[in-house]
Design a protein around this motif. Structure first.
Motif, PDB file in Angstrom:
ATOM      1  N   SER A 154      -4.735  65.004  64.519  1.00 54.21           N
ATOM      2  CA  SER A 154      -5.836  64.047  64.344  1.00 54.21           C
ATOM      3  C   SER A 154      -6.909  64.621  63.424  1.00 54.21           C
ATOM      4  O   SER A 154      -7.446  63.910  62.560  1.00 54.21           O
ATOM      5  CB  SER A 154      -6.437  63.690  65.709  1.00 54.21           C
ATOM      6  OG  SER A 154      -7.538  62.822  65.562  1.00 54.21           O
ATOM      7  N   GLU A 157      -5.606  64.595  59.814  1.00 52.48           N
ATOM      8  CA  GLU A 157      -5.631  63.249  59.241  1.00 52.48           C
ATOM      9  C   GLU A 157      -7.042  62.852  58.834  1.00 52.48           C
ATOM     10  O   GLU A 157      -7.246  62.205  57.799  1.00 52.48           O
ATOM     11  CB  GLU A 157      -5.042  62.250  60.229  1.00 52.48           C
ATOM     12  CG  GLU A 157      -3.539  62.386  60.401  1.00 52.48           C
ATOM     13  CD  GLU A 157      -2.954  61.405  61.389  1.00 52.48           C
ATOM     14  OE1 GLU A 157      -1.787  61.035  61.231  1.00 52.48           O
ATOM     15  OE2 GLU A 157      -3.672  61.004  62.332  1.00 52.48           O
ATOM     16  N   GLN A 158      -8.032  63.235  59.654  1.00 50.43           N
ATOM     17  CA  GLN A 158      -9.423  62.941  59.298  1.00 50.43           C
ATOM     18  C   GLN A 158      -9.819  63.697  58.038  1.00 50.43           C
ATOM     19  O   GLN A 158     -10.521  63.148  57.164  1.00 50.43           O
ATOM     20  CB  GLN A 158     -10.358  63.325  60.447  1.00 50.43           C
ATOM     21  CG  GLN A 158     -11.837  63.065  60.160  1.00 50.43           C
ATOM     22  CD  GLN A 158     -12.115  61.617  59.793  1.00 50.43           C
ATOM     23  OE1 GLN A 158     -11.795  60.714  60.561  1.00 50.43           O
ATOM     24  NE2 GLN A 158     -12.707  61.385  58.627  1.00 50.43           N
ATOM     25  N   ASN A 209       1.047  62.534  56.547  1.00 50.04           N
ATOM     26  CA  ASN A 209       0.576  61.453  57.430  1.00 50.04           C
ATOM     27  C   ASN A 209       1.696  60.535  57.900  1.00 50.04           C
ATOM     28  O   ASN A 209       1.691  60.096  59.060  1.00 50.04           O
ATOM     29  CB  ASN A 209      -0.460  60.593  56.703  1.00 50.04           C
ATOM     30  CG  ASN A 209      -1.847  61.196  56.713  1.00 50.04           C
ATOM     31  OD1 ASN A 209      -2.028  62.345  57.098  1.00 50.04           O
ATOM     32  ND2 ASN A 209      -2.826  60.440  56.258  1.00 50.04           N
TER      33      ASN A 209
END
Length: 220
Positions: A154, A157-158, A209
């Motif tokens: 997470s 991805e950010q 991703n």
């Protein structure tokens, strides 16, 4: 499944050179890779029939490598050599070129003001990001712990989104990375390099991703 129902990430992974076509239409297939082709076309007001026909024509070619079938460890090794090492080589040179263009052509309206600053910000962002992947996330995945890596994935991805935001600023201040008529050789070389960086980074992020991370979380 019809092309219009497929995600942008799926299309790029399955159709050769579709990433270059999407770049022509300024379609974000990496951070926005989960968006369907249909939804993207609707939002951007594009001609779906034309785009589908162009994609179908490209689909007749053979993929150089179908990473959808490759072991996760092989994908990781490829990402490090092809993209991480490449970004580490690309950005310092682009920063030097940008500083020269901004200094030498400071009095010209078309000069990309603060481009050096944003390239430096991207370099700093990616350097930290890639180090965390190589030292923490990638070893977890290689050791079969990908299903337990939801939190670091997470974060990664950010950080991909953050890098994408910087790219959008760079595209804006460079007229979508298009050199003006009065551009000198260094200016043109700089923009060629930035376009190459954008292509590389978008494919790199899409691989992570929309392929590596989902498969790792699924416990492969």
């Amino acid at each position: 499944m019809k092309l219009i129902e497929k995600s942008l990430g799926q299309i790029v992974l399955s159709i050769p050179r579709s990433s270059a076509l999407f770049r022509q239409y300024d379609i974000d297939f990496c951070c926005g890779g989960k968006q369907t082709l249909g939804r993207t076309v609707e939002k951007k007001g594009l001609d779906i029939e034309l785009l589908e026909n162009q994609l179908l024509e490209l689909s007749e070619d053979t993929l150089e490598k179908d990473w959808r079938e490759a072991p996760l460890s092989e994908i990781i090794d490829f990402i490090i050599v092809r993209y991480h090492d490449r970004h580490r080589a690309q950005l310092p040179e682009l920063i030097i070129q940008a500083e020269k263009v901004e200094r030498v052509h400071a009095n010209k309206l078309a000069v990309p003001k603060r481009l050096t600053k944003y390239l430096e910000a991207l370099y700093e962002e990616l350097s930290s990001h890639m180090m965390k992947e190589e030292r923490i996330l990638f070893p977890m995945i290689k050791n079969g712990l990908g299903a337990n890596a939801a939190a670091p994935i997470s974060v990664m991805e950010q950080e991909h989104d953050d890098a994408g935001d910087i790219l959008e600023i760079i595209k804006k201040i460079t007229n979508n990375v298009t050199p003006p008529a009065e551009a000198c050789t260094t200016w043109k070389v700089l923009y060629n390099g930035i376009n190459e960086l954008i292509d590389d980074l978008m494919i790199h992020i899409n691989l992570e991703n929309n392929l590596l991370f989902p498969r790792a979380l699924a416990g492969e």
